[in-house]
Motif scaffolding. Sequence first.
Motif, PDB file in Angstrom:
ATOM      1  N   SER A  27       0.830  -1.208   0.000  1.00 43.24           N
ATOM      2  CA  SER A  27       0.000   0.000   0.000  1.00 43.24           C
ATOM      3  C   SER A  27       0.862   1.255   0.000  1.00 43.24           C
ATOM      4  O   SER A  27       0.534   2.255  -0.645  1.00 43.24           O
ATOM      5  CB  SER A  27      -0.915   0.000   1.232  1.00 43.24           C
ATOM      6  OG  SER A  27      -1.809  -1.094   1.189  1.00 43.24           O
TER       7      SER A  27
ATOM      8  N   VAL B  25      -8.152   8.956   7.201  1.00 43.88           N
ATOM      9  CA  VAL B  25      -7.884   7.841   8.115  1.00 43.88           C
ATOM     10  C   VAL B  25      -8.770   7.966   9.350  1.00 43.88           C
ATOM     11  O   VAL B  25      -9.362   6.986   9.820  1.00 43.88           O
ATOM     12  CB  VAL B  25      -6.396   7.812   8.535  1.00 43.88           C
ATOM     13  CG1 VAL B  25      -6.138   6.660   9.501  1.00 43.88           C
ATOM     14  CG2 VAL B  25      -5.499   7.675   7.312  1.00 43.88           C
TER      15      VAL B  25
ATOM     16  N   TYR C  18     -12.381   6.983   8.492  1.00 42.44           N
ATOM     17  CA  TYR C  18     -12.644   5.573   8.199  1.00 42.44           C
ATOM     18  C   TYR C  18     -12.765   4.712   9.455  1.00 42.44           C
ATOM     19  O   TYR C  18     -13.081   3.523   9.351  1.00 42.44           O
ATOM     20  CB  TYR C  18     -11.568   5.008   7.270  1.00 42.44           C
ATOM     21  CG  TYR C  18     -11.990   5.072   5.813  1.00 42.44           C
ATOM     22  CD1 TYR C  18     -13.018   4.270   5.333  1.00 42.44           C
ATOM     23  CD2 TYR C  18     -11.391   5.964   4.928  1.00 42.44           C
ATOM     24  CE1 TYR C  18     -13.425   4.333   4.019  1.00 42.44           C
ATOM     25  CE2 TYR C  18     -11.793   6.030   3.599  1.00 42.44           C
ATOM     26  CZ  TYR C  18     -12.813   5.215   3.157  1.00 42.44           C
ATOM     27  OH  TYR C  18     -13.228   5.285   1.849  1.00 42.44           O
ATOM     28  N   GLN C  19     -12.568   5.290  10.608  1.00 40.47           N
ATOM     29  CA  GLN C  19     -12.739   4.526  11.845  1.00 40.47           C
ATOM     30  C   GLN C  19     -14.203   4.232  12.155  1.00 40.47           C
ATOM     31  O   GLN C  19     -14.503   3.354  12.962  1.00 40.47           O
ATOM     32  CB  GLN C  19     -12.145   5.303  13.035  1.00 40.47           C
ATOM     33  CG  GLN C  19     -10.647   5.475  12.981  1.00 40.47           C
ATOM     34  CD  GLN C  19     -10.140   6.319  14.126  1.00 40.47           C
ATOM     35  OE1 GLN C  19      -9.673   5.821  15.147  1.00 40.47           O
ATOM     36  NE2 GLN C  19     -10.242   7.632  13.970  1.00 40.47           N
TER      37      GLN C  19
ATOM     38  N   SER D 165     -14.881  -1.093   6.056  1.00 35.01           N
ATOM     39  CA  SER D 165     -13.621  -0.913   5.327  1.00 35.01           C
ATOM     40  C   SER D 165     -13.814  -0.760   3.823  1.00 35.01           C
ATOM     41  O   SER D 165     -12.957  -0.214   3.131  1.00 35.01           O
ATOM     42  CB  SER D 165     -12.681  -2.094   5.597  1.00 35.01           C
ATOM     43  OG  SER D 165     -13.263  -3.307   5.138  1.00 35.01           O
TER      44      SER D 165
ATOM     45  N   ILE E 221      -7.451   6.224  -1.615  1.00 39.64           N
ATOM     46  CA  ILE E 221      -7.575   5.878  -0.191  1.00 39.64           C
ATOM     47  C   ILE E 221      -8.670   4.846   0.077  1.00 39.64           C
ATOM     48  O   ILE E 221      -8.454   3.898   0.850  1.00 39.64           O
ATOM     49  CB  ILE E 221      -7.780   7.146   0.667  1.00 39.64           C
ATOM     50  CG1 ILE E 221      -6.488   7.980   0.650  1.00 39.64           C
ATOM     51  CG2 ILE E 221      -8.153   6.784   2.110  1.00 39.64           C
ATOM     52  CD1 ILE E 221      -6.584   9.276   1.422  1.00 39.64           C
TER      53      ILE E 221
ATOM     54  N   ASN F 240      -7.833   1.384   1.927  1.00 38.33           N
ATOM     55  CA  ASN F 240      -8.458   1.035   3.206  1.00 38.33           C
ATOM     56  C   ASN F 240      -9.136  -0.326   3.121  1.00 38.33           C
ATOM     57  O   ASN F 240      -9.069  -1.143   4.047  1.00 38.33           O
ATOM     58  CB  ASN F 240      -9.478   2.111   3.600  1.00 38.33           C
ATOM     59  CG  ASN F 240     -10.008   1.901   5.004  1.00 38.33           C
ATOM     60  OD1 ASN F 240      -9.272   1.947   5.981  1.00 38.33           O
ATOM     61  ND2 ASN F 240     -11.311   1.670   5.113  1.00 38.33           N
ATOM     62  N   LYS F 241      -9.787  -0.583   1.982  1.00 38.50           N
ATOM     63  CA  LYS F 241     -10.428  -1.876   1.755  1.00 38.50           C
ATOM     64  C   LYS F 241      -9.378  -2.981   1.678  1.00 38.50           C
ATOM     65  O   LYS F 241      -9.539  -4.064   2.251  1.00 38.50           O
ATOM     66  CB  LYS F 241     -11.241  -1.810   0.463  1.00 38.50           C
ATOM     67  CG  LYS F 241     -11.979  -3.094   0.111  1.00 38.50           C
ATOM     68  CD  LYS F 241     -12.761  -2.909  -1.189  1.00 38.50           C
ATOM     69  CE  LYS F 241     -13.498  -4.179  -1.582  1.00 38.50           C
ATOM     70  NZ  LYS F 241     -14.259  -3.991  -2.851  1.00 38.50           N
TER      71      LYS F 241
ATOM     72  N   GLY G 258      -9.365  -2.116   6.734  1.00 40.66           N
ATOM     73  CA  GLY G 258      -9.709  -1.104   7.718  1.00 40.66           C
ATOM     74  C   GLY G 258      -8.695  -0.924   8.832  1.00 40.66           C
ATOM     75  O   GLY G 258      -9.017  -0.325   9.870  1.00 40.66           O
TER      76      GLY G 258
ATOM     77  N   VAL H 236      -6.318   0.947  10.711  1.00 41.01           N
ATOM     78  CA  VAL H 236      -6.009   2.374  10.791  1.00 41.01           C
ATOM     79  C   VAL H 236      -4.503   2.619  10.838  1.00 41.01           C
ATOM     80  O   VAL H 236      -3.971   3.499  10.156  1.00 41.01           O
ATOM     81  CB  VAL H 236      -6.684   3.004  12.033  1.00 41.01           C
ATOM     82  CG1 VAL H 236      -6.211   4.444  12.235  1.00 41.01           C
ATOM     83  CG2 VAL H 236      -8.194   2.962  11.888  1.00 41.01           C
TER      84      VAL H 236
ATOM     85  N   LEU I 297      -2.880   1.975   7.408  1.00 42.48           N
ATOM     86  CA  LEU I 297      -3.217   3.016   6.444  1.00 42.48           C
ATOM     87  C   LEU I 297      -2.438   4.294   6.746  1.00 42.48           C
ATOM     88  O   LEU I 297      -1.941   4.971   5.834  1.00 42.48           O
ATOM     89  CB  LEU I 297      -4.724   3.289   6.471  1.00 42.48           C
ATOM     90  CG  LEU I 297      -5.255   4.299   5.438  1.00 42.48           C
ATOM     91  CD1 LEU I 297      -4.905   3.854   4.020  1.00 42.48           C
ATOM     92  CD2 LEU I 297      -6.763   4.469   5.589  1.00 42.48           C
TER      93      LEU I 297
END
Length: 404
Positions: free
Chosen positions: A8, A55, A58-59, A63, A200, A204-205, A209, A211, A214
Motif C-alpha cells: 500500500s 484515516v 474511516y474509523q 472498510s 484511499i 483502506n479496503k 480497515g 487504521v 493506512l
Amino acid sequence: MKNKTFGSTLIVAGTTIGGGMLAMPLTSAGIGFGFTMVLLVGLWLLLCFSALLFVELYQTVDSDAGIGTLAEKYYGTFGRVVSTAVLIIFLYAILSAYVSGGSSLLAAFLPTISDAETTTRIAGVLFTLLFGVFVIVGTTSVDAVNRLLFTSKILAFLLVLVLLLPKVSVENLLEMPIDNALLISASPIFFTAFGFHGSIPSLNKYLDGNVKALRISILVGTAIPLVAYILWQLATHGVLSQTEFLQILEKDPTLNGLAEAAAQITGSSIIGAVVRIFSALALITSFLGVALGLLEALDDLLKRVNIQANRATLGAMTFIPPMLFAFFYPQGFIAALGYAGQMFAFYAIVLPIAMVWKLRSQYPTLAYRVKGGKASLLTALVIGVFIVIVPFLIEQGLLPKVVG
C-alpha cells in the motif's frame, strides 16, 4: 498485513510520483528553484494532513465504504451527490492527463503510422489497453505490477540523477522568479503532485480497515515522493535555465519535449532516453493508482443506485472517456492537470475537513485523531478554498498564467 502495508505504501508513492512530478519542470519554468521548494514542502504538509483526516473518518464505517458513503453519513444525499461528482470529475481529468502524457511518450517509441497525430492516437489506445487490464483484474494485480514498476522507476530515476546532477549550475538554481505571483498560479497544478487521495478507499479496503497500517502507508508513501521531487527539481532547474525552459515550452510543451531538451542541452542522447523511460514508468504507476480509485468510485456509485456491474463494464466506464480525451486532445497534459488540481482541492481539502468537523462532534473519543484541532482545520480550509478559485483569478487576469 505487513506485506500489504508495504504494498500500500508503494501504491501511495507510485500514484504520487507521476504526472504531477513530470509537469513540475514545465509549470515552474518562471518560478525558480528556491520558490519551487517552498511550494513543494507547503503542499506536502497540507495534503499529508488532509489524507490523515480520511484515516480518522474511516474509523466509523465499513472498510469497503467509498467516499460517497462517507459524505452521505454526515451530509445526507446532498453530500453523496456532491462528493461523488467532484471525485469522479477529478479522477477523469487526471486520468485523461496521464493517458495524454502516456500517448506522447509511447508515440516516441513507435514507428510513424500515417502521420504523427495518428501515431499518437494509436499510442494512447495501446497505453490504455495495456495497463488498464491490471486495474480491471483488481487491487492485488495492481499491487503486484506496481512493485515491479516502482522498483524500475526508482532505478531509472537514480540513473537520471546520476546523469543530470553533475551538470547542475548553481547560477541556474539561484535564478529568481519572473513573477512572484506565478507561485500562486502554479499551485493547482503542483497540488496534483501529492494527489493519491482518490486511492484511499481502495487502500483502506485492501488493508481491511487497519487504521495504523493506512496511516503508515500515507506517511511513508508521501515522504518518498517529497524527497524525489526535491531531487528532480534540483536536477531539472539546475541543468535548464529559465530561458531554456521557455524555449522548450514554445516548441513542444509535452513530456517528450522535456526529454528532448535534456538530451540537447546536456549533449547526451542517453539522458534523453533515460528521462523518457523514467517519465513512462512514472506515468504508468500513477495511472494505475488513479484508475483504480476511479473504478472503485464508479462501483460505489452504481451500487448506491442498485446497479450491478462486472469489472469489465466498470473498466470500460473508467477508461473510454480518458482515452477519447487523449484521442482528440493529444497535447492536453498540462491543461487537464490544471483542471484536475482545481477539483482535487475541493475533494482532498474542503470535503474531509467538512466531514471531520461533524465527526469530532459525534465521536469525541475515537482512538485516532489528527493533531492540530480546529485551528489547523480552518487554516487548511482557507488554503484549499483559495486554490479552488486560483484558476478563476487567472482567467480574470488577476494572476499571471502559468508558463506552459
